[in-house]
Scaffold this motif. Structure first.
Motif, PDB file in Angstrom:
ATOM      1  N   MET A 112      40.441  59.571  14.649  1.00 55.11           N
ATOM      2  CA  MET A 112      39.352  59.397  13.675  1.00 55.11           C
ATOM      3  C   MET A 112      39.173  57.368  14.771  1.00 55.11           C
ATOM      4  N   ALA A 113      38.172  57.234  15.286  1.00 55.20           N
ATOM      5  CA  ALA A 113      37.656  56.199  16.006  1.00 55.20           C
ATOM      6  C   ALA A 113      37.330  55.036  15.601  1.00 55.20           C
ATOM      7  N   ASN A 114      38.631  54.062  16.253  1.00 51.82           N
ATOM      8  CA  ASN A 114      38.509  52.731  15.988  1.00 51.82           C
ATOM      9  C   ASN A 114      37.066  51.889  15.934  1.00 51.82           C
ATOM     10  N   ALA A 115      37.401  50.537  15.757  1.00 50.25           N
ATOM     11  CA  ALA A 115      35.507  49.593  16.171  1.00 50.25           C
ATOM     12  C   ALA A 115      35.152  49.232  16.931  1.00 50.25           C
ATOM     13  N   ASN A 116      36.160  50.208  17.285  1.00 45.96           N
ATOM     14  CA  ASN A 116      35.896  50.449  19.575  1.00 45.96           C
ATOM     15  C   ASN A 116      34.905  51.466  19.621  1.00 45.96           C
ATOM     16  N   GLY A 117      34.736  52.520  19.009  1.00 44.26           N
ATOM     17  CA  GLY A 117      34.069  53.771  19.361  1.00 44.26           C
ATOM     18  C   GLY A 117      35.711  54.173  19.901  1.00 44.26           C
ATOM     19  N   GLU A 118      36.299  54.340  20.129  1.00 47.06           N
ATOM     20  CA  GLU A 118      38.291  54.482  20.710  1.00 47.06           C
ATOM     21  C   GLU A 118      38.588  55.332  19.628  1.00 47.06           C
ATOM     22  N   ALA A 119      39.758  56.101  19.715  1.00 49.03           N
ATOM     23  CA  ALA A 119      40.912  57.154  19.440  1.00 49.03           C
ATOM     24  C   ALA A 119      42.112  56.703  20.804  1.00 49.03           C
ATOM     25  N   THR A 120      43.520  57.454  20.773  1.00 50.08           N
ATOM     26  CA  THR A 120      44.097  57.493  21.517  1.00 50.08           C
ATOM     27  C   THR A 120      44.649  59.094  20.335  1.00 50.08           C
ATOM     28  N   PHE A 121      45.319  59.829  21.729  1.00 55.71           N
ATOM     29  CA  PHE A 121      46.079  60.805  21.580  1.00 55.71           C
ATOM     30  C   PHE A 121      47.167  61.209  22.352  1.00 55.71           C
ATOM     31  N   THR A 122      48.470  61.213  21.537  1.00 60.53           N
ATOM     32  CA  THR A 122      49.726  61.561  22.055  1.00 60.53           C
ATOM     33  C   THR A 122      49.923  63.072  22.746  1.00 60.53           C
ATOM     34  N   THR A 123      50.250  62.918  24.172  1.00 60.77           N
ATOM     35  CA  THR A 123      49.969  64.931  24.636  1.00 60.77           C
ATOM     36  C   THR A 123      50.540  65.297  25.348  1.00 60.77           C
ATOM     37  N   LEU A 124      50.628  66.300  26.089  1.00 58.56           N
ATOM     38  CA  LEU A 124      51.661  66.627  27.282  1.00 58.56           C
ATOM     39  C   LEU A 124      50.191  66.339  28.580  1.00 58.56           C
ATOM     40  N   VAL A 125      50.424  66.485  29.697  1.00 61.94           N
ATOM     41  CA  VAL A 125      49.925  66.661  30.542  1.00 61.94           C
ATOM     42  C   VAL A 125      49.100  68.579  30.949  1.00 61.94           C
ATOM     43  N   PRO A 126      47.776  68.313  30.529  1.00 64.78           N
ATOM     44  CA  PRO A 126      47.551  70.317  30.508  1.00 64.78           C
ATOM     45  C   PRO A 126      48.057  70.844  32.068  1.00 64.78           C
ATOM     46  N   GLY A 127      48.224  71.905  32.569  1.00 69.41           N
ATOM     47  CA  GLY A 127      48.204  72.599  33.522  1.00 69.41           C
ATOM     48  C   GLY A 127      46.842  73.392  33.678  1.00 69.41           C
ATOM     49  N   ALA A 128      46.753  74.417  34.898  1.00 73.25           N
ATOM     50  CA  ALA A 128      46.051  74.633  35.194  1.00 73.25           C
ATOM     51  C   ALA A 128      45.482  76.476  34.853  1.00 73.25           C
ATOM     52  N   PHE A 129      44.689  76.396  33.606  1.00 70.83           N
ATOM     53  CA  PHE A 129      44.588  77.831  33.053  1.00 70.83           C
ATOM     54  C   PHE A 129      43.556  79.322  33.791  1.00 70.83           C
ATOM     55  N   LYS A 130      44.638  79.599  34.155  1.00 71.93           N
ATOM     56  CA  LYS A 130      43.959  80.899  34.845  1.00 71.93           C
ATOM     57  C   LYS A 130      43.128  80.047  36.454  1.00 71.93           C
ATOM     58  N   ASP A 131      41.878  80.540  36.686  1.00 71.99           N
ATOM     59  CA  ASP A 131      41.363  79.927  37.568  1.00 71.99           C
ATOM     60  C   ASP A 131      40.153  78.297  37.145  1.00 71.99           C
ATOM     61  N   GLU A 132      40.819  77.774  36.258  1.00 68.89           N
ATOM     62  CA  GLU A 132      39.977  76.776  36.110  1.00 68.89           C
ATOM     63  C   GLU A 132      41.189  75.565  35.789  1.00 68.89           C
ATOM     64  N   ALA A 133      40.496  73.968  37.044  1.00 66.38           N
ATOM     65  CA  ALA A 133      41.489  73.019  36.395  1.00 66.38           C
ATOM     66  C   ALA A 133      41.831  72.689  35.811  1.00 66.38           C
ATOM     67  N   PRO A 134      43.343  71.945  35.385  1.00 61.67           N
ATOM     68  CA  PRO A 134      43.436  71.372  34.432  1.00 61.67           C
ATOM     69  C   PRO A 134      42.359  70.163  33.710  1.00 61.67           C
ATOM     70  N   HIS A 135      42.708  70.382  32.340  1.00 60.72           N
ATOM     71  CA  HIS A 135      41.692  69.360  32.031  1.00 60.72           C
ATOM     72  C   HIS A 135      41.788  70.044  30.424  1.00 60.72           C
ATOM     73  N   PHE A 136      41.278  68.893  29.501  1.00 61.36           N
ATOM     74  CA  PHE A 136      41.243  68.812  28.106  1.00 61.36           C
ATOM     75  C   PHE A 136      39.859  69.157  27.503  1.00 61.36           C
ATOM     76  N   LYS A 137      39.947  69.648  26.569  1.00 59.97           N
ATOM     77  CA  LYS A 137      38.689  69.946  25.483  1.00 59.97           C
ATOM     78  C   LYS A 137      38.074  69.319  25.129  1.00 59.97           C
ATOM     79  N   ILE A 138      37.324  68.420  24.655  1.00 57.81           N
ATOM     80  CA  ILE A 138      37.031  67.113  23.568  1.00 57.81           C
ATOM     81  C   ILE A 138      36.097  67.769  22.969  1.00 57.81           C
ATOM     82  N   GLY A 139      35.806  67.542  21.559  1.00 61.94           N
ATOM     83  CA  GLY A 139      34.650  67.622  20.904  1.00 61.94           C
ATOM     84  C   GLY A 139      34.435  66.661  19.776  1.00 61.94           C
ATOM     85  N   LEU A 140      32.876  66.104  19.847  1.00 59.04           N
ATOM     86  CA  LEU A 140      32.148  64.879  19.250  1.00 59.04           C
ATOM     87  C   LEU A 140      31.833  65.224  17.938  1.00 59.04           C
TER      88      LEU A 140
END
Length: 204
Positions: A112-140
């Motif tokens: 959930m976003a804070n008063a500044n509209g921000e949120a922080t996740f703790t995760t790992l650096v993604p690797g490349a999936f098939k022919d796609e460059a490393p990325h995070f998928k984000i839903g809002l």
């Protein structure tokens, strides 16, 4: 704009009708209620895709602003991603050789976003999936948004020119899908309704 921190008069005229049988027939304006994204969806610790002390753990900070540039303070973000090996923690990933598990890297988070509209996740650096460059998928999710918005945050300096999804975005807007590297991970700023730098969103 999204009425975060509502104050003052309402934007539209308020009706005095209290019984639906008193209302005239005809087309009614689009309406939203809520936001209800916090009810039943808030789960303590869901922003941790891995434990903070896990090997290789990084921070991903995501923010959202409306067309005025104001923070969307009641937004909810969802994050999906592959692990460093490019494999998702899902049995639907054909690259997976073992059943998905809740232990270790989960690959799915919510914050959930804070008063500044921000949120922080703790995760790992993604690797490349098939022919796609490393990325995070984000839903809002947020008030005033009838359906969740889907976008991606690509890692800077990766093989972006060969990513088929990114290539579907007009060349002049691709930089809006690249995260910024920070001391402890990455940051990705989402702009909604902006006339000049709105974040590209994808239809699924």
């Amino acid at each position: 704009m999204i009425d975060t921190g509502k104050n003052g008069e309402f934007r539209y005229e308020q009706t005095t009708i209290v019984d639906q049988n008193e209302a005239e027939f005809g087309i009614t304006p689009s309406q939203t209620v809520g936001p209800y994204v916090h009810i039943g969806l808030t789960l303590e610790g869901a922003e941790y895709l891995v434990a903070p002390d896990a090997e290789g753990a990084i921070k991903l900070t995501v923010s959202a602003t409306d067309g005025n540039g104001d923070p969307i303070a009641d937004a909810m973000f969802e994050l999906w991603q592959a692990g460093p090996d490019g494999v998702h923690n899902s049995d639907l990933d054909p690259s997976r050789t073992e059943p998905a598990t809740v232990d270790g890297f989960r690959g799915l988070g919510r914050a959930m976003a804070n008063a500044n509209g921000e949120a922080t996740f703790t995760t790992l650096v993604p690797g490349a999936f098939k022919d796609e460059a490393p990325h995070f998928k984000i839903g809002l999710f947020a008030r005033g948004i009838l359906e969740r918005l889907y976008t991606r945050a690509y890692l800077p300096g990766t093989h972006l020119s060969s990513d088929p999804v990114l290539q579907a975005v007009p060349a002049e807007r691709r930089d809006l899908l690249v995260a910024t590297q920070t001391e402890d991970g990455y940051r990705f700023d989402i702009a909604v309704q902006s006339a000049t730098n709105e974040t590209p969103f994808f239809g699924l």
